[in-house]
Write a protein that holds these residues in place. Structure first.
Motif, PDB file in Angstrom:
ATOM      1  N   TRP A 196      -0.545  -3.984 -51.674  1.00 21.71           N
ATOM      2  CA  TRP A 196       0.160  -4.946 -52.525  1.00 21.71           C
ATOM      3  C   TRP A 196       1.392  -5.485 -51.821  1.00 21.71           C
ATOM      4  N   GLY A 197       1.706  -6.721 -52.115  1.00 17.16           N
ATOM      5  CA  GLY A 197       2.957  -7.288 -51.656  1.00 17.16           C
ATOM      6  C   GLY A 197       4.082  -6.952 -52.616  1.00 17.16           C
ATOM      7  N   GLN A 198       5.265  -7.442 -52.310  1.00 17.04           N
ATOM      8  CA  GLN A 198       6.444  -7.108 -53.095  1.00 17.04           C
ATOM      9  C   GLN A 198       6.627  -8.034 -54.296  1.00 17.04           C
ATOM     10  N   GLY A 199       5.904  -9.127 -54.314  1.00 17.45           N
ATOM     11  CA  GLY A 199       5.965 -10.058 -55.433  1.00 17.45           C
ATOM     12  C   GLY A 199       6.924 -11.209 -55.195  1.00 17.45           C
ATOM     13  N   THR A 200       6.635 -12.324 -55.846  1.00 14.33           N
ATOM     14  CA  THR A 200       7.520 -13.480 -55.799  1.00 14.33           C
ATOM     15  C   THR A 200       7.645 -14.042 -57.212  1.00 14.33           C
ATOM     16  N   GLN A 201       8.864 -14.349 -57.612  1.00 13.50           N
ATOM     17  CA  GLN A 201       9.131 -14.784 -58.985  1.00 13.50           C
ATOM     18  C   GLN A 201       8.850 -16.276 -59.133  1.00 13.50           C
ATOM     19  N   VAL A 202       8.107 -16.601 -60.163  1.00 16.51           N
ATOM     20  CA  VAL A 202       7.895 -17.994 -60.565  1.00 16.51           C
ATOM     21  C   VAL A 202       8.455 -18.151 -61.973  1.00 16.51           C
ATOM     22  N   THR A 203       9.373 -19.070 -62.129  1.00 23.17           N
ATOM     23  CA  THR A 203       9.980 -19.336 -63.429  1.00 23.17           C
ATOM     24  C   THR A 203       9.798 -20.811 -63.754  1.00 23.17           C
ATOM     25  N   VAL A 204       9.209 -21.067 -64.909  1.00 23.55           N
ATOM     26  CA  VAL A 204       8.937 -22.441 -65.332  1.00 23.55           C
ATOM     27  C   VAL A 204       9.750 -22.730 -66.586  1.00 23.55           C
ATOM     28  N   SER A 205      10.631 -23.685 -66.485  1.00 22.61           N
ATOM     29  CA  SER A 205      11.452 -24.048 -67.639  1.00 22.61           C
ATOM     30  C   SER A 205      10.798 -25.184 -68.414  1.00 22.61           C
ATOM     31  N   SER A 206      11.060 -25.198 -69.710  1.00 23.09           N
ATOM     32  CA  SER A 206      10.443 -26.225 -70.565  1.00 23.09           C
ATOM     33  C   SER A 206      11.287 -27.476 -70.633  1.00 23.09           C
TER      34      SER A 206
END
Length: 119
Positions: free
Chosen positions: A109-119
């Motif tokens: 597994w990788g360490q992850g990357t954050q995706v944030t989507v605002s409305s």
């Protein structure tokens, strides 16, 4: 040992696009299935979003079908997840994972990357 490094996450507005990358370290990269998972909050299970072995062997979750696509470049040892028409509910930490072909479970597994989507 296979090291996976994700990149490409960020903060975007609804309707925008992002491309996530997962770079792998193994010399036998073409023999590995790579999947993208996402975890939408603490305590939530990781959901398999997409996976790829080769061009003929791809999986896309119904929840993102038509908006996300997965591809790979075996020369660059990288798998891409293209995220289009993003929605606030796509907000999550996105992880890539790898399993050797024929194996049932993802091993690395990788360490992850954050995706944030605002409305």
């Amino acid at each position: 040992q296979v090291q996976l490094v994700e990149s490409g996450g960020g903060l975007v507005q609804a309707g925008d696009s992002l491309r996530l990358s997962c770079a792998a370290s193994t010399r036998t990269f073409s023999l590995w299935v790579v999947g993208w998972f996402r975890q939408q909050g603490p305590g939530r299970e990781r959901e398999l979003v997409a996976s790829i072995y080769n061009r003929a062997a791809k999986y896309i979750s119904d929840s993102v079908e038509g908006r996300f696509t997965i591809s790979r470049d075996d020369v660059k040892k990288t798998v891409y997840l293209q995220l289009n028409t993003l929605k606030p509910e796509d907000t999550a930490i996105y992880y890539c994972a790898a399993k050797f072909r024929g194996n049932a479970n993802y091993t690395y597994w990788g360490q992850g990357t954050q995706v944030t989507v605002s409305s």
